[in-house]
Design a protein around this motif. Structure first.
Motif, short mmCIF file in Angstrom:
data_model
loop_
_atom_site.label_atom_id
_atom_site.label_comp_id
_atom_site.label_asym_id
_atom_site.label_seq_id
_atom_site.Cartn_x
_atom_site.Cartn_y
_atom_site.Cartn_z
N UNK A 1 0.48 -1.65 -0.07
CA UNK A 1 -0.22 -0.07 -0.02
C UNK A 1 0.83 1.23 0.26
N UNK A 2 0.86 2.15 -0.75
CA UNK A 2 1.45 3.02 -0.27
C UNK A 2 0.83 4.37 0.32
N UNK A 3 2.19 5.19 0.35
CA UNK A 3 1.83 5.94 1.16
C UNK A 3 0.42 6.99 1.46
N UNK A 4 0.10 6.97 2.21
CA UNK A 4 -2.01 7.99 2.19
C UNK A 4 -1.50 9.40 2.09
N UNK A 5 -2.81 9.46 1.30
CA UNK A 5 -2.88 11.12 1.45
C UNK A 5 -2.38 11.98 2.66
N UNK A 6 -2.95 11.37 3.62
CA UNK A 6 -3.13 11.81 5.26
C UNK A 6 -1.11 12.22 5.26
N UNK A 7 -0.74 10.24 5.46
CA UNK A 7 0.39 10.60 6.18
C UNK A 7 1.59 11.03 4.87
N UNK A 8 1.44 11.73 3.68
CA UNK A 8 1.82 11.90 2.86
C UNK A 8 2.38 13.52 3.06
N UNK A 48 8.21 4.19 0.28
CA UNK A 48 8.99 4.34 1.14
C UNK A 48 9.88 5.59 0.36
N UNK A 49 10.51 6.55 1.17
CA UNK A 49 11.68 7.53 -0.08
C UNK A 49 11.93 7.61 -0.55
N UNK A 50 13.13 5.93 -0.93
CA UNK A 50 13.76 6.38 -1.78
C UNK A 50 14.16 4.52 -1.58
N UNK A 100 10.53 4.58 -11.73
CA UNK A 100 10.55 6.42 -11.48
C UNK A 100 9.67 6.81 -11.23
N UNK A 101 8.69 6.40 -11.51
CA UNK A 101 7.54 7.18 -10.97
C UNK A 101 7.18 5.98 -9.33
N UNK A 127 22.40 8.80 -16.33
CA UNK A 127 21.80 7.47 -16.12
C UNK A 127 20.92 8.17 -15.38
N UNK A 128 19.20 7.60 -15.28
CA UNK A 128 18.28 7.83 -14.82
C UNK A 128 17.90 8.05 -12.74
N UNK A 129 18.59 8.08 -12.44
CA UNK A 129 19.34 7.01 -10.97
C UNK A 129 19.05 8.75 -10.44
N UNK A 130 18.42 8.97 -8.97
CA UNK A 130 17.91 10.38 -8.76
C UNK A 130 19.25 10.41 -8.19
N UNK A 131 20.17 9.92 -6.98
CA UNK A 131 21.68 10.24 -6.64
C UNK A 131 22.01 9.13 -6.70
#
Length: 315
Positions: A1-8, A48-50, A100-101, A127-131
């Motif tokens: 389950x993704x992070x929900x709107x309130x948790x975001x 997760x964030x990353x 990556x989305x 490459x497309x990595x973020x960091x």
């Protein structure tokens, strides 16, 4: 389950200029290249964030001889030996399969020489990595096998060299197996790192008394899990003292198995919290930690997780 709107609204953070949906980061070496746990029912990288990808070197490596993993009281020893298919395969064949989305993906760079660190970092820059996370705990084969990360001068040289070949955020992963981790962190900041992660594993050994031999094929391995948490908390707090004046964020890690563990790292000075070994016995741990942090914030009348970072009061 993704992070929900309130948790975001309460859990989303900024790390090195990157928006994270949660302060949780899946640690390198524990989730392969970001695909393995997505096969588990109920798990999502969106929780997760990353995700830190598996440690990658210039050329493919087969890793160490078995045994590579050994369970210890409250922990685990591992000596995988950086088994990986090499940076070209990762960039050309693995990264295109990642979504990556879903989350941020952070490459983990390892090397046996300064030149290898440069080569791998440069390849990931395109490459497309973020960091890019630099694992400076690797032995320097040109300096008698001394780990880069145990020598402040060598640590700084690696960071400085990698900084010159990438525009992506650089995160330096610090080893606890050194005398002055705060001093090393300071040198890495001066050399251009954008973030820090602490700690890498503690070195340890397991012995089979009947055979009178070491259990791990490599004789020694990295200790992770709940047993290392007190050491990790102290190291994060020490690093925070030198990182805070420069606005350098920290991924705190080492034995996180609950929301309370994660909160302790935030209080000690971490901006984000790494989850690794705990996933082996509970693949759905991250969703529970997100919920637990949110519950804590509500109980204490806090509106955002960032209020916890560095909020520790010493006696």
């Amino acid at each position: 389950m993704p992070v929900d709107t309130h948790h975001k609204q309460t859990l989303a953070i900024d790390f090195c200029g990157l928006p994270f949906a949660s302060p949780l980061v899946l640690l390198s070496g524990c989730v392969g290249f970001g695909e393995e746990y997505t096969r588990v029912a109920g798990f999502s990288n969106r929780q997760v964030g990353a995700v830190c990808l598996k440690g990658t070197t210039g050329d493919a490596r087969l890793g160490n001889a078995p045994h590579r993993v050994y369970e210890t009281p409250d922990g685990m020893l591992n000596a995988i030996g950086l088994q990986n298919p090499g940076v070209d395969h990762v960039v050309d064949d693995i990264l295109p399969r990642l979504d990556f989305d879903e989350t941020r993906f952070i490459a983990n760079v390892s090397g046996s020489t300064l030149e290898e660190y440069i080569r791998v970092t440069q390849r990931f820059d395109d490459s497309p990595v973020d960091a890019i996370e630099i694992n400076i705990s690797c032995p320097n084969v040109k300096e008698g096998g001394v780990a880069f990360g145990n020598d402040p001068d060598m640590s700084a040289r690696v960071v400085e060299a990698c900084r010159k070949v990438t525009q992506k955020p650089l995160i330096t992963k610090l080893s606890p197996n050194q005398t002055d981790i705060a001093g090393n962190a300071r040198r890495c900041i001066e050399a251009g790192t954008n973030g820090l992660s602490a700690i890498n594993t503690l070195m340890g050994m397991a012995i089979d008394t009947e055979r009178r031999r070491t259990v791990i094929g490599n004789n020694q391995g990295g200790l992770s899990g709940p047993a290392v948490k007190p050491v990790a908390l102290l190291r994060v707090h020490q690093v925070y003292q030198v990182a805070r004046p420069h606005g350098i964020p920290i991924i705190g890690q080492g034995g996180v198995a609950s929301a309370d563990d994660a909160i302790q790292f935030l209080l000690a000075g971490a901006t984000a919290v790494g989850v690794g070994t705990g996933l082996f016995y509970d693949p759905l741990l991250c969703g529970k930690i997100n919920q637990g942090i949110n519950d804590y914030l509500q109980r204490h009348g806090m509106s955002h997780v960032s209020e916890l970072t560095g909020a520790l009061e010493l006696n």
